[in-house]
Design a protein around this motif. Structure first.
Motif, short mmCIF file in Angstrom:
data_model
loop_
_atom_site.label_atom_id
_atom_site.label_comp_id
_atom_site.label_asym_id
_atom_site.label_seq_id
_atom_site.Cartn_x
_atom_site.Cartn_y
_atom_site.Cartn_z
N ARG A 188 0.84 -1.20 0.00
CA ARG A 188 0.00 0.00 0.00
C ARG A 188 0.88 1.26 0.00
N ILE A 189 0.35 2.36 -0.54
CA ILE A 189 1.11 3.61 -0.61
C ILE A 189 1.41 4.16 0.77
N ASP A 190 0.48 4.05 1.72
CA ASP A 190 0.75 4.57 3.05
C ASP A 190 1.87 3.78 3.73
N LEU B 149 5.29 4.75 2.02
CA LEU B 149 5.83 6.03 2.46
C LEU B 149 6.39 5.95 3.88
N TRP B 150 5.79 5.12 4.71
CA TRP B 150 6.30 4.90 6.06
C TRP B 150 7.60 4.10 6.00
N CYS B 151 7.65 3.08 5.14
CA CYS B 151 8.83 2.22 5.03
C CYS B 151 10.06 2.99 4.54
N ILE B 152 9.85 3.93 3.63
CA ILE B 152 10.99 4.69 3.11
C ILE B 152 11.26 5.95 3.94
N ARG B 153 10.67 5.99 5.12
CA ARG B 153 10.90 7.06 6.09
C ARG B 153 10.49 8.44 5.62
N PHE B 154 9.45 8.51 4.78
CA PHE B 154 8.93 9.81 4.37
C PHE B 154 8.04 10.38 5.46
N TYR B 155 7.38 9.49 6.20
CA TYR B 155 6.57 9.89 7.35
C TYR B 155 7.00 9.07 8.56
N LYS B 156 6.87 9.65 9.72
CA LYS B 156 7.34 9.03 10.96
C LYS B 156 6.48 7.83 11.36
N THR B 157 5.18 7.92 11.12
CA THR B 157 4.29 6.81 11.46
C THR B 157 3.42 6.49 10.24
N ALA C 70 1.05 8.84 7.42
CA ALA C 70 1.01 8.62 5.97
C ALA C 70 -0.43 8.40 5.50
N THR C 71 -1.19 7.63 6.26
CA THR C 71 -2.59 7.39 5.92
C THR C 71 -3.39 8.68 5.96
N GLU C 72 -3.16 9.48 6.98
CA GLU C 72 -3.87 10.76 7.13
C GLU C 72 -3.55 11.70 5.97
N GLU C 73 -2.31 11.74 5.54
CA GLU C 73 -1.92 12.60 4.42
C GLU C 73 -2.59 12.14 3.12
N CYS C 74 -2.73 10.84 2.95
CA CYS C 74 -3.45 10.33 1.77
C CYS C 74 -4.90 10.77 1.81
N LYS C 75 -5.51 10.68 2.97
CA LYS C 75 -6.92 11.07 3.11
C LYS C 75 -7.13 12.56 2.88
#
Length: 129
Positions: free
Chosen positions: A2-4, A7-15, A19-24
């Motif tokens: 999943r995209i969220d 983005l978490w795995c590549i350390r773009f977001y801390k949690t 990442a889920t909230e930014e997608c929403k």
């Protein structure tokens, strides 16, 4: 993946929740389409991510199996962010450090009083007139 989670795995977001909230909030794009958190990531896709008023562009090189160490992130994504956006980020960071150096924390009472004294000298109060 999943995209969220990507983005978490590549350390773009801390949690992952961030990442889920930014997608929403429609801050993750592929082309002209805003992505849902459940969008599957494929190798070679380019994503636009709006974070801190900067538009980052990343290309997926590989899909990680779990969260990565910071040194390994460059193996899984390629940064395609415009130099104009990077300059904007550097300018903002310099402006903030000019105002108050990092690590000094909140303004103290003395800082507030000094600021009030400075402002009162610049603009006359109606009480003084």
């Amino acid at each position: 993946m999943r995209i969220d989670k990507f983005l978490w795995c590549i350390r773009f977001y801390k949690t992952r929740a961030l990442a889920t909230e930014e997608c929403k909030k429609n801050r993750i794009w592929m082309g002209d389409n805003a992505l849902k958190p459940s969008k599957e990531v494929n190798i070679g896709e380019i994503y636009t991510i709006k974070k801190n008023q900067i538009e980052y562009k990343i290309e997926v090189l590989q899909i990680p199996s779990n969260r990565l160490g910071a040194k390994l992130v460059s193996l899984y994504r390629k940064d395609l962010t415009d130099t104009e956006q990077i300059e904007k980020l550097k300018t903002r960071n310099q402006e903030q450090s000019y105002y108050r150096q990092k690590g000094l924390g909140r303004p103290t009472k003395k800082d507030r009083r000094d600021l009030e004294d400075y402002i009162s000298f610049d603009s006359p109060n109606k009480e003084d007139e």
